[in-house]
Design a protein around this motif. Structure first.
Motif, mmCIF file in Angstrom:
data_model
loop_
_atom_site.group_PDB
_atom_site.id
_atom_site.type_symbol
_atom_site.label_atom_id
_atom_site.label_comp_id
_atom_site.label_asym_id
_atom_site.label_seq_id
_atom_site.Cartn_x
_atom_site.Cartn_y
_atom_site.Cartn_z
ATOM 1 N N LYS A 44 0.858 -1.183 0.000
ATOM 2 C CA LYS A 44 0.000 0.000 0.000
ATOM 3 C C LYS A 44 0.894 1.231 0.000
ATOM 4 O O LYS A 44 1.732 1.398 0.877
ATOM 5 C CB LYS A 44 -0.860 -0.010 1.253
ATOM 6 C CG LYS A 44 -2.064 -0.901 1.112
ATOM 7 C CD LYS A 44 -3.307 -0.205 1.619
ATOM 8 C CE LYS A 44 -4.536 -0.896 1.106
ATOM 9 N NZ LYS A 44 -5.754 -0.181 1.329
ATOM 10 N N SER A 45 0.799 2.117 -1.013
ATOM 11 C CA SER A 45 1.628 3.324 -1.090
ATOM 12 C C SER A 45 1.130 4.334 -0.062
ATOM 13 O O SER A 45 -0.057 4.387 0.246
ATOM 14 C CB SER A 45 1.553 3.925 -2.483
ATOM 15 O OG SER A 45 2.181 5.168 -2.478
ATOM 16 N N LYS A 46 2.119 5.155 0.410
ATOM 17 C CA LYS A 46 1.748 6.134 1.428
ATOM 18 C C LYS A 46 0.860 7.223 0.861
ATOM 19 O O LYS A 46 0.101 7.851 1.567
ATOM 20 C CB LYS A 46 3.014 6.765 2.011
ATOM 21 C CG LYS A 46 3.471 6.064 3.268
ATOM 22 C CD LYS A 46 4.387 6.942 4.070
ATOM 23 C CE LYS A 46 4.808 6.202 5.332
ATOM 24 N NZ LYS A 46 5.925 6.834 5.999
ATOM 25 N N HIS A 47 1.062 7.429 -0.462
ATOM 26 C CA HIS A 47 0.343 8.571 -1.020
ATOM 27 C C HIS A 47 -1.160 8.375 -0.939
ATOM 28 O O HIS A 47 -1.926 9.328 -1.007
ATOM 29 C CB HIS A 47 0.784 8.803 -2.469
ATOM 30 C CG HIS A 47 0.095 7.923 -3.482
ATOM 31 N ND1 HIS A 47 0.623 6.720 -3.854
ATOM 32 C CD2 HIS A 47 -1.056 8.086 -4.156
ATOM 33 C CE1 HIS A 47 -0.191 6.152 -4.737
ATOM 34 N NE2 HIS A 47 -1.220 6.959 -4.930
ATOM 35 N N GLU A 48 -1.573 7.107 -0.784
ATOM 36 C CA GLU A 48 -3.015 6.877 -0.729
ATOM 37 C C GLU A 48 -3.628 7.458 0.536
ATOM 38 O O GLU A 48 -4.817 7.739 0.587
ATOM 39 C CB GLU A 48 -3.287 5.371 -0.802
ATOM 40 C CG GLU A 48 -3.038 4.826 -2.200
ATOM 41 C CD GLU A 48 -2.978 3.309 -2.220
ATOM 42 O OE1 GLU A 48 -3.681 2.686 -1.420
ATOM 43 O OE2 GLU A 48 -2.211 2.771 -3.030
ATOM 44 N N GLU A 49 -2.716 7.628 1.526
ATOM 45 C CA GLU A 49 -3.238 8.198 2.769
ATOM 46 C C GLU A 49 -3.353 9.712 2.695
ATOM 47 O O GLU A 49 -4.030 10.326 3.501
ATOM 48 C CB GLU A 49 -2.303 7.835 3.929
ATOM 49 C CG GLU A 49 -2.283 6.357 4.230
ATOM 50 C CD GLU A 49 -1.059 5.974 5.045
ATOM 51 O OE1 GLU A 49 -0.469 6.873 5.690
ATOM 52 O OE2 GLU A 49 -0.698 4.791 5.052
ATOM 53 N N ILE A 50 -2.564 10.292 1.702
ATOM 54 C CA ILE A 50 -2.587 11.766 1.615
ATOM 55 C C ILE A 50 -3.913 12.196 1.011
ATOM 56 O O ILE A 50 -4.363 11.663 -0.008
ATOM 57 C CB ILE A 50 -1.427 12.282 0.746
ATOM 58 C CG1 ILE A 50 -0.106 11.908 1.396
ATOM 59 C CG2 ILE A 50 -1.512 13.777 0.547
ATOM 60 C CD1 ILE A 50 1.095 12.176 0.539
#
Lengths: 296, 755
Positions: free
Chosen positions: B151-157
């Motif tokens: 899961k990429s971190k950018h998905e949380e942004i």
């Protein structure tokens, strides 16, 4: 004591410039007036200065009388050569010859009488005129210089009549043998050539640098100055300033001047010569003895 | 049946068995002696099935033979023995056959085992490979599942919505044509935009913080100021009660108090009550008094009581209305000695009218000046009038006390306690500080100079004297070196106290330049000593403008030189871009050394004689030595730097060490090179105000050296190639009776020709 300190002449911009100009001046040409009282000298800034010979040679000569009577701007480039006719002073520098009236020259602000340019092949640089020579018998003027040719100009009409070709490099100086209508020319190629004016052909070639007495190979082979009184010829340059007997084409006297480039003139029994890298005119008498020096 | 067929076959078999064996033996005997019989090879040729049948047949034969033998034995008889013997031989043959078969069977068995073993090994290898592959597959599967689970971190942004993104982001980030179709690129672009926005916000945040701090500080300052104002206001209130009439300061308070409540907050409440009352009082007063302009004028001339002035000072300061400061300065100026007063007035006037960068101030204690006010006249009378008396006293004292002579010298050289400060600001924020002093007893003015620069300069060693206070103003006008007194009368005074020259005291007193005297309106004629020299306004005024301009150009040219020296010392000739056209693109010669030399050393150099003789090497000049090199050729250049640089050019004298020593006295071309830089310097000035002259001259020297070396005629007697191949384009190598080299550079075409 403060009063005893010698007054240092304050030098402003113009004084410094003049002093520097004087330091780096080179006298290229000189000519004695028809009356014999004045000497004209031309320098590398294109100025002509007229000296009073009679004042400088008189017994009560002061420092002042060795200064020029008048100085004026004659050419844009250096004044490489000057000759005097009975009324005119002819001066030449960068590709042009100008005539001045002796009678008017001592006045301030005199203008040239006429100016002429020999027919040159077009080139990026205008060839200079290194030498002028009057041929009184045919009332003509011979010009020589950067284009390795001798041009003859008829003084009556102001037209250029003949071209003498033969030198392989540029010509430094000219001299006339008065008894036989022959012209001597000395050039960068190290040869003194004799030209017959009637046939417009080369008669004789003296390659000075090939004679051991006067050759100075470290200075080069060029002939910088030349003077003749029909039997004798003085020439110098890369080789030492030497007196030549023309008929036998042998060197006789070598003059004791070390710096190479000179201007040399016979005047009666005097040899006037200006060393190239000073502001002085040396006067030799008795073919070898330095009598005195004139200064700008 | 079988026995019959066996009987038939047996001799056949033996024959067939024997014949090849015999044949082989024969062959091996006759042809190949080294080769012997190999049973193992035979095994391959024989069929096991047949062998088995042979074995069975042989066994049956043996059984039969045994049975016959037994039969015969049991029968008994004479001829039986022979028969038995025959049978025995037969059975022996059969035994042989059996033995043979047994051996064969052994060999076969062994072979079979080997084969089995081999096959087994192969199978094992295949098995291992299979295991490996299986493991790999498993690992890859694991990896794949891991990747799938990543899961990429950018998905949380929390990103801005798509529509908003395309609406707001600049096109160089959004790149609609690329990102519309490609969701990956789109996400990248959106992330970029997010980063950009966050950066901006961070910047804003920082700005706001600093702003806040600034405002806080301002508030602090204002608070402090207001709190300090309170006691002063009180004192003014008291003063108001005492003074029946108030002039201009009243109006200023009114302004002040009208403004203050707005700009301050809580602390102002304390001052508000008295403020309003003062305002009212002042306004009432205004109606009855003069208009403010004339009021301030009258205040300047008549003066006010010290108490009210002191009280109103901070208000004036706060309102940037330095009436009082100016007034005070004028007040102090009244105590200035006449020449300094003339200087002060003229400089102030010039500063106001023409040059806003000039600021004038008075320094020193007024009280001392006041104390001096009376005595000077007496002492001057003493010194000027009673010469005879002086002589007597000195005669009396000289033999007895040297200390008193020292005191007298000090008294003689005493300067007025007040001095005038001029600050001249140049374009690049460097400031020239000039302090003017007046020597009362000598009646001359002196000046001390100091240069401060906007940025800290790295001081090159050779630039030591450039900005020193001792020499920075030397020879501002030609010959004005400020070493001796301009007042001829001083000489007589010096004689009395035994001072030889003023120059010993110059460092301490400042330089008495002529222009300083002129600025102070003092004019000393050169021929005759004049006793009464009066300060003259018109003289000062006529010199002010030119002198100020000269001072400015002097400072600027010195700073420019300073910069140039810094790079010259590192062997770099700093040619600026606007002077590039003066030189060819390729210059091989380079500067190696740039050092300062002493005046005496310069005078002793053998190739500088001409300059010394021409009087161009005074001791006020600065002297340098430059060394330019190319290959084995070394060009020394002795440089005279006139203090009047750059209007007076630096003067170069050259000495070339290459195939012997060449100077202007033995080489025309060296002389011409000197002429090129010294006489034709105007071409090298560059853009006005030609501060680049020195650099350009040095670069020109490098070019000239290149031309000189490249056009030098090759000596035929020396073998080998030229050291310096001709790279410069020249029309002709020599020209004219003097056989000059082509030193003149023609800019756009880039060739060299003769001057």
């Amino acid at each position: 004591m403060e009063r005893a300190v010698p007054l240092v002449v304050p030098l402003g911009q113009t004084e410094v410039f003049q002093a520097l100009q004087r330091l780096h001046m080179t006298i290229f040409s000189q000519s004695v007036s028809p009356c014999g009282k004045f000497l004209a000298a031309g320098n590398n800034y294109g100025q002509i200065a007229i000296f009073s010979l009679s004042a400088a040679l008189s017994s009560e000569a002061k420092e002042e009388s060795k200064k020029p009577v008048v100085t004026f701007q004659a050419h844009d480039g250096p004044v490489y050569s000057m000759v005097s006719t009975d009324r005119h002073l002819l001066s030449a520098g960068d590709g042009e010859v100008k005539a001045w009236l002796w009678a008017e020259m001592l006045k301030k602000g005199c203008k040239e009488l006429w100016r002429r340019q020999p027919p040159y092949r077009t080139s990026l640089e205008v060839p200079e005129i290194n030498a002028l020579l009057l041929v009184p018998k045919e009332n003509s003027l011979i010009l020589a210089g950067g284009d390795c040719q001798l041009h003859t100009m008829d003084l009556e009409t102001g037209t250029f009549t003949r071209v003498l070709r033969g030198h392989t490099d540029y010509i430094h100086c000219l001299a006339l043998r008065e008894r036989s209508p022959e012209v001597l020319s000395g050039g960068e190629d190290g040869a003194v050539r004799l030209w017959d004016l009637r046939t417009a052909k080369e008669v004789q070639t003296i390659e000075v640098y090939k004679h051991e007495e006067c050759s100075r190979p470290h200075n080069g082979r060029w002939i910088g100055c030349l003077a003749t009184d029909s039997d004798w010829m003085v020439c110098g340059g890369g080789p030492a300033l030497t007196l030549w007997h023309l008929r036998s084409s042998t060197p006789t006297t070598v003059f004791p001047i070390r710096a190479p480039q000179k201007h040399v003139t016979f005047y009666q029994d005097l040899v006037l010569t200006a060393a190239g890298n000073s502001c002085r005119v040396d006067v030799f008498t008795n073919l070898g003895y330095r009598a005195f020096s004139l200064s700008f | 049946m079988s026995s019959e067929s066996g009987k038939k076959r047996k001799p056949k078999v033996i024959r067939s068995d024997g014949a090849p064996a015999e044949g082989k033996r024969n062959r091996s005997d006759t042809e190949q002696e080294g080769k012997y019989y190999s049973e193992e090879a035979e095994v391959d040729l024989r069929d096991p099935g047949r062998d088995y049948e042979l074995y069975k047949y042989t066994c049956q034969e043996l059984q039969r033979l045994m049975a016959e033998i037994q039969d015969l034995k049991s029968r008994g008889g004479k001829d039986v023995a022979i028969e038995i013997e025959e049978r025995r031989i037969q059975s022996c043959v059969h035994f042989m056959t059996l033995k043979k078969l047994n051996r064969l069977a052994h060999i076969r068995l062994k072979k079979g085992r080997d084969q089995t073993h081999e096959a087994k090994q192969k199978v094992d290898a295949y098995h291992l490979q299979l295991q490996n592959l299986l493991y790999e597959v498993m690992h890859l599967q694991k990896e794949i599942t891991k990747c799938l689970e990543f899961k990429s971190k950018h998905e949380e942004i929390d990103l801005v919505s798509l529509e908003e993104f395309y609406k707001e982001a600049p096109p160089d980030i959004s790149k609609a044509e690329v990102t519309m179709g490609d969701p990956h690129q789109q996400t990248l672009a959106r992330l970029d935009w997010e980063l950009e926005q966050r950066k901006r916000l961070a910047e804003k945040y920082r700005e706001c913080l600093s702003n806040k701090e600034k405002i806080l500080k301002e508030i602090e300052v204002k608070k402090e100021y207001l709190s300090s104002l309170q006691p002063r206001l009180n004192s003014i209130m008291q003063g108001l009660a005492v003074l029946p009439r108030l002039e201009c300061s009243g109006t200023i308070w009114a302004h002040c108090n009208l403004r203050l409540p707005g700009s301050s907050n809580s602390s102002a409440s304390a001052s508000r009550v008295p403020g309003i009352t003062v305002t009212q009082a002042a306004l009432e007063l205004l109606a009855s008094s003069d208009p403010p302009a004339s009021a301030s004028q009258s205040a300047g001339t008549t003066g006010m009581s010290q108490g009210t002035l002191a009280a109103s000072l901070p208000v004036q300061e706060y309102l940037f209305m330095p009436f009082d400061q100016a007034h005070k300065q004028y007040e102090t100026a009244r105590h200035l000695p006449p020449p300094l007063y003339v200087l002060f007035v003229q400089a102030t006037a010039y500063g106001q009218a023409c040059d806003k960068t000039l600021s004038v101030a008075i320094e020193g204690s007024v009280d001392e000046a006041k104390a001096l006010f009376k005595p000077p006249e007496d002492s001057q009378d003493d010194e000027s009038d009673s010469d005879a008396e002086e002589e007597q006293t000195t005669k009396r004292r000289r033999p007895t006390l040297g200390v008193q002579l020292d005191d007298k010298r000090k008294e003689m050289l005493k300067r007025h306690p007040l001095s005038v400060m001029l600050d001249l600001k140049c374009k690049d924020d460097s400031v020239l500080h000039l302090t003017f002093y007046y020597l009362m007893n000598l009646n001359i003015m002196t000046v001390k100079a100091k240069v401060t620069t906007a940025t800290e300069l790295i001081t090159p060693i050779s630039a030591g004297d450039l900005l020193s206070p001792d020499s920075v103003l030397s020879c501002l006008y030609p010959g004005d070196h400020g070493k001796k007194t301009p007042n001829p009368a001083n000489q007589y005074q010096f004689d009395k106290v035994g001072i030889l020259t003023l120059s010993d005291y110059v460092l301490e007193l400042g330089h008495p330049y002529l222009w300083v005297q002129k600025l102070g309106g003092l004019h000393f004629p050169k021929e005759q000593p004049q006793q009464t020299v009066i300060a003259d306004h018109s003289l000062s005024a006529s010199h002010m403008e030119t002198t100020m301009k000269l001072l400015k150009t002097r400072v600027q040219s010195r700073l420019a030189l300073h910069k140039q020296f810094a790079s010259l010392e590192h062997g770099i000739v700093p040619v600026t871009s606007d002077c590039q056209y003066l030189f060819p693109a390729k210059v091989v010669s380079h500067l190696v050394k740039w050092v300062t030399i002493a005046h005496e050393d310069y005078m002793e150099l053998h190739f500088t004689k001409d300059i010394v003789d021409a009087g161009l090497a005074g001791d006020t000049n600065l002297y340098y030595m430059a060394l330019i090199e190319r290959g084995t050729a070394k060009l020394q250049a002795a440089v005279v730097l006139n203090p009047g640089y750059s209007s007076i050019p630096p003067i170069f004298q050259l000495c070339l060490n290459w195939k012997g020593e060449k100077t202007n006295s033995n080489d025309d071309n060296i002389r011409a090179m000197e002429g090129e830089v010294n006489v034709c310097y105007k071409e090298l000035c560059g853009p006005w105000p030609s501060h680049q002259l020195l650099t350009n001259q040095l670069q020109r020297l490098c070019v000239l050296l290149d031309v000189y070396l490249e056009t030098e005629s090759h000596d035929d007697s020396v073998e080998g190639p030229k050291e310096f191949p001709q790279e410069k384009m020249c029309l002709r190598l020599f020209r004219g009776p003097s056989r000059m080299k082509p030193f003149k550079y023609n800019h756009p075409q880039g060739f060299f020709s003769h001057r």
